[in-house]
Motif scaffolding. Structure first.
Motif, PDB file in Angstrom:
ATOM      1  N   PHE A 149       2.863  -7.658  -9.443  1.00  0.00           N
ATOM      2  CA  PHE A 149       1.471  -7.742  -9.013  1.00  0.00           C
ATOM      3  C   PHE A 149       1.282  -8.810  -7.936  1.00  0.00           C
ATOM      4  O   PHE A 149       0.491  -8.633  -7.005  1.00  0.00           O
ATOM      5  N   ASP A 150       2.006  -9.919  -8.054  1.00  0.00           N
ATOM      6  CA  ASP A 150       1.932 -10.949  -7.017  1.00  0.00           C
ATOM      7  C   ASP A 150       2.458 -10.424  -5.686  1.00  0.00           C
ATOM      8  O   ASP A 150       1.860 -10.650  -4.626  1.00  0.00           O
ATOM      9  N   VAL A 151       3.590  -9.736  -5.730  1.00  0.00           N
ATOM     10  CA  VAL A 151       4.180  -9.210  -4.508  1.00  0.00           C
ATOM     11  C   VAL A 151       3.240  -8.205  -3.851  1.00  0.00           C
ATOM     12  O   VAL A 151       3.064  -8.195  -2.616  1.00  0.00           O
ATOM     13  N   ILE A 152       2.603  -7.357  -4.653  1.00  0.00           N
ATOM     14  CA  ILE A 152       1.654  -6.386  -4.096  1.00  0.00           C
ATOM     15  C   ILE A 152       0.503  -7.109  -3.408  1.00  0.00           C
ATOM     16  O   ILE A 152       0.062  -6.720  -2.316  1.00  0.00           O
ATOM     17  N   GLY A 153      -0.005  -8.173  -4.000  1.00  0.00           N
ATOM     18  CA  GLY A 153      -1.068  -8.941  -3.358  1.00  0.00           C
ATOM     19  C   GLY A 153      -0.643  -9.464  -2.002  1.00  0.00           C
ATOM     20  O   GLY A 153      -1.407  -9.422  -1.023  1.00  0.00           O
ATOM     21  N   GLU A 154       0.590  -9.978  -1.917  1.00  0.00           N
ATOM     22  CA  GLU A 154       1.102 -10.494  -0.648  1.00  0.00           C
ATOM     23  C   GLU A 154       1.257  -9.374   0.372  1.00  0.00           C
ATOM     24  O   GLU A 154       0.910  -9.530   1.556  1.00  0.00           O
ATOM     25  N   LEU A 155       1.770  -8.219  -0.063  1.00  0.00           N
ATOM     26  CA  LEU A 155       2.001  -7.115   0.860  1.00  0.00           C
ATOM     27  C   LEU A 155       0.695  -6.554   1.403  1.00  0.00           C
ATOM     28  O   LEU A 155       0.579  -6.263   2.608  1.00  0.00           O
ATOM     29  N   VAL A 156      -0.300  -6.395   0.545  1.00  0.00           N
ATOM     30  CA  VAL A 156      -1.582  -5.850   1.001  1.00  0.00           C
ATOM     31  C   VAL A 156      -2.227  -6.768   2.031  1.00  0.00           C
ATOM     32  O   VAL A 156      -2.811  -6.307   3.021  1.00  0.00           O
ATOM     33  N   ALA A 157      -2.103  -8.079   1.826  1.00  0.00           N
ATOM     34  CA  ALA A 157      -2.637  -9.022   2.813  1.00  0.00           C
ATOM     35  C   ALA A 157      -1.949  -8.836   4.158  1.00  0.00           C
ATOM     36  O   ALA A 157      -2.587  -8.960   5.218  1.00  0.00           O
ATOM     37  N   GLU A 158      -0.654  -8.522   4.150  1.00  0.00           N
ATOM     38  CA  GLU A 158       0.074  -8.295   5.395  1.00  0.00           C
ATOM     39  C   GLU A 158      -0.305  -6.962   6.035  1.00  0.00           C
ATOM     40  O   GLU A 158      -0.476  -6.865   7.258  1.00  0.00           O
ATOM     41  N   TRP A 159      -0.455  -5.921   5.225  1.00  0.00           N
ATOM     42  CA  TRP A 159      -0.736  -4.588   5.770  1.00  0.00           C
ATOM     43  C   TRP A 159      -2.102  -4.512   6.448  1.00  0.00           C
ATOM     44  O   TRP A 159      -2.275  -3.824   7.439  1.00  0.00           O
ATOM     45  N   GLY A 160      -3.092  -5.190   5.862  1.00  0.00           N
ATOM     46  CA  GLY A 160      -4.414  -5.202   6.484  1.00  0.00           C
ATOM     47  C   GLY A 160      -5.270  -3.989   6.183  1.00  0.00           C
ATOM     48  O   GLY A 160      -6.276  -3.754   6.879  1.00  0.00           O
ATOM     49  N   GLY A 161      -4.925  -3.204   5.167  1.00  0.00           N
ATOM     50  CA  GLY A 161      -5.782  -2.084   4.789  1.00  0.00           C
ATOM     51  C   GLY A 161      -7.102  -2.556   4.204  1.00  0.00           C
ATOM     52  O   GLY A 161      -7.227  -3.692   3.769  1.00  0.00           O
ATOM     53  N   ARG A 162      -8.090  -1.677   4.181  1.00  0.00           N
ATOM     54  CA  ARG A 162      -9.410  -2.030   3.643  1.00  0.00           C
ATOM     55  C   ARG A 162      -9.462  -1.740   2.152  1.00  0.00           C
ATOM     56  O   ARG A 162      -9.048  -0.668   1.705  1.00  0.00           O
ATOM     57  N   VAL A 163      -9.957  -2.709   1.398  1.00  0.00           N
ATOM     58  CA  VAL A 163     -10.142  -2.554  -0.041  1.00  0.00           C
ATOM     59  C   VAL A 163     -11.640  -2.643  -0.319  1.00  0.00           C
ATOM     60  O   VAL A 163     -12.262  -3.671  -0.033  1.00  0.00           O
ATOM     61  N   GLU A 164     -12.209  -1.561  -0.842  1.00  0.00           N
ATOM     62  CA  GLU A 164     -13.654  -1.503  -1.046  1.00  0.00           C
ATOM     63  C   GLU A 164     -13.953  -1.012  -2.452  1.00  0.00           C
ATOM     64  O   GLU A 164     -13.245  -0.148  -2.983  1.00  0.00           O
ATOM     65  N   PRO A 165     -15.022  -1.529  -3.076  1.00  0.00           N
ATOM     66  CA  PRO A 165     -15.415  -1.015  -4.395  1.00  0.00           C
ATOM     67  C   PRO A 165     -15.957   0.399  -4.280  1.00  0.00           C
ATOM     68  O   PRO A 165     -16.587   0.766  -3.279  1.00  0.00           O
ATOM     69  N   VAL A 166     -15.681   1.201  -5.291  1.00  0.00           N
ATOM     70  CA  VAL A 166     -16.212   2.560  -5.355  1.00  0.00           C
ATOM     71  C   VAL A 166     -17.618   2.484  -5.945  1.00  0.00           C
ATOM     72  O   VAL A 166     -17.789   2.061  -7.092  1.00  0.00           O
ATOM     73  N   ALA A 167     -18.591   2.850  -5.173  1.00  0.00           N
ATOM     74  CA  ALA A 167     -19.987   2.705  -5.582  1.00  0.00           C
ATOM     75  C   ALA A 167     -20.246   3.443  -6.885  1.00  0.00           C
ATOM     76  O   ALA A 167     -19.888   4.617  -7.049  1.00  0.00           O
ATOM     77  N   GLY A 168     -20.863   2.719  -7.822  1.00  0.00           N
ATOM     78  CA  GLY A 168     -21.286   3.322  -9.068  1.00  0.00           C
ATOM     79  C   GLY A 168     -20.205   3.524 -10.103  1.00  0.00           C
ATOM     80  O   GLY A 168     -20.489   4.028 -11.196  1.00  0.00           O
ATOM     81  N   ASP A 169     -18.960   3.165  -9.794  1.00  0.00           N
ATOM     82  CA  ASP A 169     -17.887   3.366 -10.774  1.00  0.00           C
ATOM     83  C   ASP A 169     -18.020   2.325 -11.892  1.00  0.00           C
ATOM     84  O   ASP A 169     -17.999   1.117 -11.613  1.00  0.00           O
ATOM     85  N   PRO A 170     -18.154   2.758 -13.144  1.00  0.00           N
ATOM     86  CA  PRO A 170     -18.397   1.796 -14.230  1.00  0.00           C
ATOM     87  C   PRO A 170     -17.216   0.883 -14.516  1.00  0.00           C
ATOM     88  O   PRO A 170     -17.387  -0.196 -15.099  1.00  0.00           O
TER      89      PRO A 170
END
Length: 640
Positions: free
Chosen positions: A245-266
């Motif tokens: 999970f730590d490595v994934i956090g580091e990789l996503v920061a490098e990739w620069g993709g957008r992470v957005e909440p899904v509206a209304g998802d409980p």
């Protein structure tokens, strides 16, 4: 005669992480209470004194602690039994508030930024926690009660010195670069030690070097390189625990993709929009699914009260020395898991549970019978679950591609539900029960209740791993990120029983799951699993030297070897001078060497766990015992 080139101090502490820091703090507290001159200490660490390998202050910000900020301290309070004087100090949250109030920190600007954002329910970065430990060490030094020489280096051996009468007077510490220090007391506080390369890892390293492949072998994540992966290509990943999970956090920061909440998802589902820089990660492990998440920070969790595995029941077991976890304890624990799951499910999804299942659980005497009760009681396929799934998500059965996709989809829904609604969700109830019962099982281990066979086969063999996966998982936000990557197709879960090999003809690594039938090949293989140091196989040069020379031995229970060094027990009393001393192969005790924590974890259960406010801490209790011996050795030297 004492070696004139030996630098002599009151004590040497090998390991500069939280155990080493805590030992310095407890020594300072004892010097302050005694009113004597400052104790002269040497603290040696291979990487960073004050932080140690796990909490390096230069590691990526995305590497997080998996414990909330309000559960971290390095100062004992009244909850921890110890005979030394009280010396209160700030816990992590209090320290962060003081940094924020000052509006500056000398280490780096990011310390102030992270401290301002920290609340009790936060999961702090490991680097921030490292700065906290370092600041507490600095405060002890500033008190004037200890003088600390900080040494960055690798300790490779211990050597005794003798006085003019031929009596041993000091224990010398030898570093790889030839430096040497001597003291009446040496404290081994290395923390998480790493294992020697296995035959498999050696082979993978060799193949990668010969064929120009990329291979990151197991180890501490801050000491590995995972970034710079080839865009659009398959990358194999082995290990789905905390490091993953730590490595994934580091990789996503490098990739620069957008992470957005899904509206209304409980459940707080996230959507990941790729940047185009992502590879395709194919991940697997023995279990085949990632560690279970912690609940969202600050949310109430379902309380656990035992029906069968009560405190009195555990107390009776604690009086024995022949307990078999698999035969006696696990069936009762399994009953508790089934009960809390069915109770929570009855309220969460009315109509999903039928029959008189409680009386059936009362009669169940094995995991198989407990699983039978669960299968009979749950009438809704969405909520079908058995205890066996804790070990084996497919119950050891082969599944086709559609069945595996359905299992992964259910995993995502269960994780989102248990994170966002931990007071009600059935899987969150199981996680909470494991969290409570693993502490009781740990107490049985500390009391020496398990037979040697069961300790090695069950407690160390599978229960510790299962309990970590279920009750000591990563922060919820990081899990949501991983789930979003699975749904976006950036991460694919290969399946249980991952098998890796190097295909030299094709010049690629090959991974397969015999249970899902999935196969993937790649030119890059990342090991995101720890190379945890089972001491018989450690690559720590000092521990290796002690074992190979017979100055240390592996702890055995009932003739069965554990994974740890043997050290003597310790009593919480000023009238008892010793404790946690190194035991040699011939059974002799070296009273000049104190072993703390992970290297001797089978004789000090719980000492690998970080200290929390208001919770008894074996880590801090051990540090006080080491400080007591530092003071005693110092006094004997002064008297001489």
């Amino acid at each position: 005669m004492t070696d004139p080139d030996l630098s002599i101090v009151d004590a040497i502490i090998v390991g500069g992480g939280p155990r080493g820091v805590a030992t310095v703090l407890r020594t300072a507290a004892r010097v302050a209470a005694d009113g004597g001159p400052a104790a002269r200490l040497v603290v040696i660490d291979a990487l960073e004194v004050g932080a140690g390998a796990t909490w390096l202050t230069g590691q990526p910000a995305q590497y997080l602690n998996n414990t909330q900020a309000d559960a971290t301290t390095v100062h004992p309070d009244e909850s921890t039994p110890m005979s030394g004087p009280a010396a209160p100090g700030p816990d992590l949250v209090q320290w962060a508030r003081s940094v924020a109030d000052r509006g500056v920190h000398h280490h780096a600007p990011w310390v102030l930024e992270e401290a301002r954002d920290l609340v009790g329910a936060s999961f702090p970065s490991r680097r921030l926690q490292g700065v906290y430990f370092r600041d507490q060490l600095d405060a002890a030094i500033s008190s004037g009660h200890v003088e600390v020489e900080e040494v960055r280096g690798v300790v490779v051996d211990l050597a005794s010195s003798v006085d003019d009468q031929g009596e041993r007077s000091l224990t010398g510490v030898v570093l790889a670069d030839g430096r040497r220090f001597g003291a009446p007391t040496v404290v081994l506080a290395q923390g998480m030690v790493q294992a020697r390369r296995s035959v498999e890892v050696d082979h993978l390293v060799d193949v990668a070097e010969r064929l120009g492949l990329r291979y990151a072998e197991p180890g501490m994540p801050a000491e590995r390189e995972y970034t710079g992966l080839p865009h659009g290509e398959t990358v194999l990943v082995r290990g789905l625990g905390a490091n993953f999970f730590d490595v994934i956090g580091e990789l996503v920061a490098e990739w620069g993709g957008r992470v957005e909440p899904v509206a209304g998802d409980p459940g707080g589902r996230l959507h990941y929009a790729p940047s185009g820089r992502e590879p395709r990660l194919v991940g697997g492990s023995r279990r085949g699914v990632p560690y279970r998440s912690k609940p969202d920070g600050g949310r109430p969790v379902r309380p656990f009260t035992a029906r069968w595995a009560t405190a009195d029941w555990f107390e009776q077991l604690a009086a024995r020395t022949d307990v078999d976890l698999a035969a006696e304890v696990w069936p009762v624990v399994a009953r508790e898991f089934a009960r809390v799951y069915l109770e929570a499910l009855t309220a969460y999804a009315p109509g999903a549970v039928t029959g008189l299942w409680m009386s059936a659980l009362d009669e169940a005497t094995s995991q198989e019978e407990v699983d039978g009760v669960l299968e009979a009681a749950i009438g809704d396929a969405r909520w079908t679950w058995t205890i066996d799934e804790l070990h084996r998500p497919t119950a050891g059965e082969q599944v086709d591609a559609e069945e595996w996709r359905a299992l992964v989809s259910r995993l995502i829904e269960d994780e989102l539900g248990s994170m966002s609604d931990p007071a009600r969700h059935p899987r969150a109830a199981v996680n909470g029960a494991m969290g409570a019962l693993r502490r009781q099982i740990g107490r049985l281990t500390r009391k020496g209740a398990f037979s040697g066979v069961s300790l090695a086969r069950d407690v160390l063999g599978w229960f510790d791993g299962d309990s970590l996966a279920l009750a000591s998982g990563p922060p919820a936000d990081r899990v949501r990120l991983v789930l979003s990557l699975i749904e976006a197709g950036v991460i694919e879960l290969l399946g249980p029983g991952m098998v890796l090999e190097a295909d030299e003809h094709e010049g690629r690594f090959r991974a397969a799951s015999p249970l899902t039938g999935k196969v993937a090949t790649a030119r890059v293989l990342l090991e995101t699993r720890m190379s945890k140091g089972k001491i018989p196989d450690t690559d720590d040069p000092l521990l290796r030297s002690l074992l190979d020379s017979g100055r240390a031995r592996i702890h055995c229970v009932g003739g069965i070897a554990t994974h740890s060094l043997e050290a003597t027990g310790a009593e919480i009393s000023e009238s008892v001078p010793g404790g946690h001393h190194l035991v040699a192969a011939d059974g002799t005790v070296d009273r000049s060497v104190v072993v703390l924590g992970i290297p001797a974890s089978s004789t000090q259960p719980g000492s690998a766990i970080g200290a929390s406010p208001t919770v008894p801490s074996p880590l801090l209790a051990g540090a006080d015992i080491a400080a007591k011996q530092i003071m005693a050795g110092r006094m004997a030297t002064l008297d001489a």
